[in-house]
Write a protein that holds these residues in place. Structure first.
Motif, mmCIF file in Angstrom:
data_model
loop_
_atom_site.group_PDB
_atom_site.id
_atom_site.type_symbol
_atom_site.label_atom_id
_atom_site.label_comp_id
_atom_site.label_asym_id
_atom_site.label_seq_id
_atom_site.Cartn_x
_atom_site.Cartn_y
_atom_site.Cartn_z
ATOM 1 N N GLU A 161 0.790 -1.305 0.033
ATOM 2 C CA GLU A 161 -0.213 0.006 -0.070
ATOM 3 C C GLU A 161 0.703 1.241 0.069
ATOM 4 O OE1 GLU A 161 -3.450 1.967 2.705
ATOM 5 O OE2 GLU A 161 -2.585 0.139 3.386
ATOM 6 N N PHE A 162 1.911 1.201 0.826
ATOM 7 C CA PHE A 162 2.827 2.333 0.741
ATOM 8 C C PHE A 162 3.989 2.476 -0.032
ATOM 9 C CE2 PHE A 162 1.230 2.176 5.202
ATOM 10 C CZ PHE A 162 0.583 3.607 5.395
ATOM 11 N N LYS A 163 3.950 1.514 -1.002
ATOM 12 C CA LYS A 163 4.844 1.406 -2.321
ATOM 13 C C LYS A 163 6.235 1.248 -1.990
ATOM 14 C CE LYS A 163 1.571 3.987 -5.388
ATOM 15 N NZ LYS A 163 0.566 3.516 -4.816
ATOM 16 N N ILE A 164 6.366 0.258 -0.706
ATOM 17 C CA ILE A 164 7.892 0.294 -0.402
ATOM 18 C C ILE A 164 8.358 -1.272 -0.223
ATOM 19 C CG2 ILE A 164 8.027 2.402 0.988
ATOM 20 C CD1 ILE A 164 7.478 0.532 3.417
ATOM 21 N N ILE A 165 7.310 -2.089 -1.001
ATOM 22 C CA ILE A 165 7.451 -3.527 -0.917
ATOM 23 C C ILE A 165 8.918 -3.916 -1.561
ATOM 24 C CG2 ILE A 165 6.107 -3.874 -3.110
ATOM 25 C CD1 ILE A 165 6.298 -6.219 0.211
ATOM 26 N N ASP A 166 9.281 -3.573 -2.668
ATOM 27 C CA ASP A 166 10.481 -3.715 -3.158
ATOM 28 C C ASP A 166 11.576 -3.575 -2.170
ATOM 29 O OD1 ASP A 166 9.123 -4.523 -5.689
ATOM 30 O OD2 ASP A 166 9.540 -2.655 -6.381
ATOM 31 N N LYS A 167 11.851 -2.580 -1.568
ATOM 32 C CA LYS A 167 12.741 -2.180 -0.627
ATOM 33 C C LYS A 167 12.758 -3.254 0.549
ATOM 34 C CE LYS A 167 13.294 2.634 -1.679
ATOM 35 N NZ LYS A 167 13.048 4.161 -1.066
ATOM 36 N N VAL A 168 11.744 -3.472 1.088
ATOM 37 C CA VAL A 168 11.423 -4.093 2.239
ATOM 38 C C VAL A 168 11.786 -5.862 2.022
ATOM 39 C CG1 VAL A 168 9.912 -5.331 3.689
ATOM 40 C CG2 VAL A 168 9.421 -3.163 3.160
ATOM 41 N N ILE A 169 11.705 -6.476 0.763
ATOM 42 C CA ILE A 169 11.669 -7.711 0.494
ATOM 43 C C ILE A 169 13.435 -7.709 0.146
ATOM 44 C CG2 ILE A 169 9.505 -8.353 -0.286
ATOM 45 C CD1 ILE A 169 10.585 -8.091 -3.212
ATOM 46 N N ASP A 170 14.093 -6.911 -0.030
ATOM 47 C CA ASP A 170 15.477 -6.874 -0.252
ATOM 48 C C ASP A 170 16.072 -7.097 1.066
ATOM 49 O OD1 ASP A 170 15.542 -6.548 -3.032
ATOM 50 O OD2 ASP A 170 15.694 -4.348 -2.911
ATOM 51 N N HIS A 171 15.488 -6.628 2.248
ATOM 52 C CA HIS A 171 16.172 -6.789 3.532
ATOM 53 C C HIS A 171 15.352 -7.548 4.709
ATOM 54 C CE1 HIS A 171 17.246 -2.768 1.900
ATOM 55 N NE2 HIS A 171 18.453 -3.181 2.453
ATOM 56 N N ASP A 172 14.101 -8.197 4.295
ATOM 57 C CA ASP A 172 13.366 -8.981 5.234
ATOM 58 C C ASP A 172 13.284 -10.092 4.557
ATOM 59 O OD1 ASP A 172 11.302 -10.191 6.654
ATOM 60 O OD2 ASP A 172 10.867 -8.138 7.645
ATOM 61 N N LEU A 173 13.885 -11.278 5.134
ATOM 62 C CA LEU A 173 13.646 -12.587 4.374
ATOM 63 C C LEU A 173 12.352 -13.252 4.710
ATOM 64 C CD1 LEU A 173 17.091 -14.087 5.703
ATOM 65 C CD2 LEU A 173 16.452 -13.308 3.230
ATOM 66 N N MET A 174 11.685 -12.892 5.864
ATOM 67 C CA MET A 174 10.274 -13.420 6.034
ATOM 68 C C MET A 174 9.265 -12.810 5.060
ATOM 69 S SD MET A 174 8.568 -15.803 7.567
ATOM 70 C CE MET A 174 7.140 -16.008 8.321
ATOM 71 N N ILE A 175 9.592 -11.696 5.029
ATOM 72 C CA ILE A 175 8.422 -10.668 3.852
ATOM 73 C C ILE A 175 8.691 -11.242 2.486
ATOM 74 C CG2 ILE A 175 7.721 -8.594 3.061
ATOM 75 C CD1 ILE A 175 6.681 -9.088 5.796
ATOM 76 N N ARG A 176 9.996 -11.545 1.961
ATOM 77 C CA ARG A 176 10.436 -11.940 0.815
ATOM 78 C C ARG A 176 9.768 -13.520 0.557
ATOM 79 N NH1 ARG A 176 16.604 -12.588 -0.408
ATOM 80 N NH2 ARG A 176 16.617 -10.442 0.488
ATOM 81 N N PHE A 177 9.954 -14.116 1.653
ATOM 82 C CA PHE A 177 9.395 -15.632 1.584
ATOM 83 C C PHE A 177 7.935 -15.589 1.206
ATOM 84 C CE2 PHE A 177 7.536 -19.281 3.366
ATOM 85 C CZ PHE A 177 8.103 -20.237 2.482
ATOM 86 N N VAL A 178 7.270 -14.679 2.004
ATOM 87 C CA VAL A 178 5.798 -14.881 2.222
ATOM 88 C C VAL A 178 5.278 -14.246 0.790
ATOM 89 C CG1 VAL A 178 3.425 -13.942 3.179
ATOM 90 C CG2 VAL A 178 5.233 -14.783 4.489
ATOM 91 N N HIS A 179 5.905 -12.861 0.379
ATOM 92 C CA HIS A 179 5.754 -12.435 -0.927
ATOM 93 C C HIS A 179 5.718 -13.476 -2.205
ATOM 94 C CE1 HIS A 179 6.223 -9.760 -4.439
ATOM 95 N NE2 HIS A 179 5.587 -9.105 -3.987
ATOM 96 N N GLY A 180 6.602 -14.051 -2.120
ATOM 97 C CA GLY A 180 6.969 -15.263 -3.119
ATOM 98 C C GLY A 180 6.011 -16.271 -3.184
#
Length: 234
Positions: A27-46
């Motif tokens: 929603e805040f358009k920062i997902i790309d930056k977050v998944i670069d640093h947060d492994l859990m968010i990256r995993f769930v996003h995938g």
């Protein structure tokens, strides 16, 4: 001497917690930056990207494609949804193990989960080294009503993949076909309990499941095509 008992309610759903966070980041358009640093968010996003793809495919097919296409899209979604459920249950069991270590193993714990989460009790016993007693609320209510509650064809289909059971593709197609009819027939609006009917949704679901579980594949096709014709979709 009266003993005082204290109940503690804790939300323990690591996957869903990360999923909610992920939606906020999107929603805040920062997902790309977050998944670069947060492994859990990256995993769930995938995981969600893959599962959502097949869910959207099903929604697009349900009123625009052939019955065969709809059935095949349900089976594909069930495969990936089973993987997501497995991951949710595993992460939840690991977090519950931390809760047990924090609050002590001499307490009694009640864990709420949907009926599709059949792997959670297994993970809890293996990872937490505890004995688990499963209570199915629908079965309890069904006994009160003097009925045997039928299994949901969609849940049976998902559990085939969730529990890595041997399966026949024609049987999977039948389960998917029955789940299509279930979706068309089940009451979508809220049903208010009355003095004579305390569990209206349970009774409605029982009647629909009892009907669809007797259908053959071609029966389901005819009902689907008749429904499409009634709402003007060809």
């Amino acid at each position: 001497m009266n003993k005082s008992y204290h109940k503690i309610v804790i939300q323990v759903e690591p996957y869903l917690t990360s999923l909610v966070d992920m939606f906020h980041f999107i929603e805040f358009k920062i997902i790309d930056k977050v998944i670069d640093h947060d492994l859990m968010i990256r995993f769930v996003h995938g995981v969600e990207s893959i599962v959502s793809k097949y869910l959207v495919e099903y929604y697009e097919n349900i009123l625009s494609k052939s019955f065969e296409d709809v059935v095949n899209s349900i089976i594909k979604f069930a495969k990936f949804d089973a993987y997501r459920i497995l991951i949710r249950d595993l992460l939840r069991a690991l977090k519950i193990r931390d809760v047990l270590d924090q609050y002590g193993r001499d307490r009694k714990y009640l864990v709420e989960a949907g009926t599709i989460h059949t792997c959670l009790p297994i993970f809890l016993e293996k990872l937490c080294k505890v004995s688990v007693h499963v209570i199915d609320i629908k079965e309890v209510i069904a006994r009160k009503l003097g009925i045997i509650f039928p299994q949901h064809p969609g849940n049976i289909l998902t559990r085939i993949f969730l529990e890595a059971r041997p399966f026949n593709y024609d049987y999977c197609k039948l389960l998917a076909a029955r789940s299509v009819v279930y979706t068309l027939l089940i009451t979508k609006s809220e049903l208010k309990p009355t003095d004579t009917l305390k569990y209206p949704h349970i009774i409605d679901e029982y009647k629909v499941l009892d009907f669809v579980n007797k259908l053959e594949y071609e029966d389901c096709r005819r009902i689907y095509e008749r429904y499409r014709a009634c709402i003007g979709v060809r």
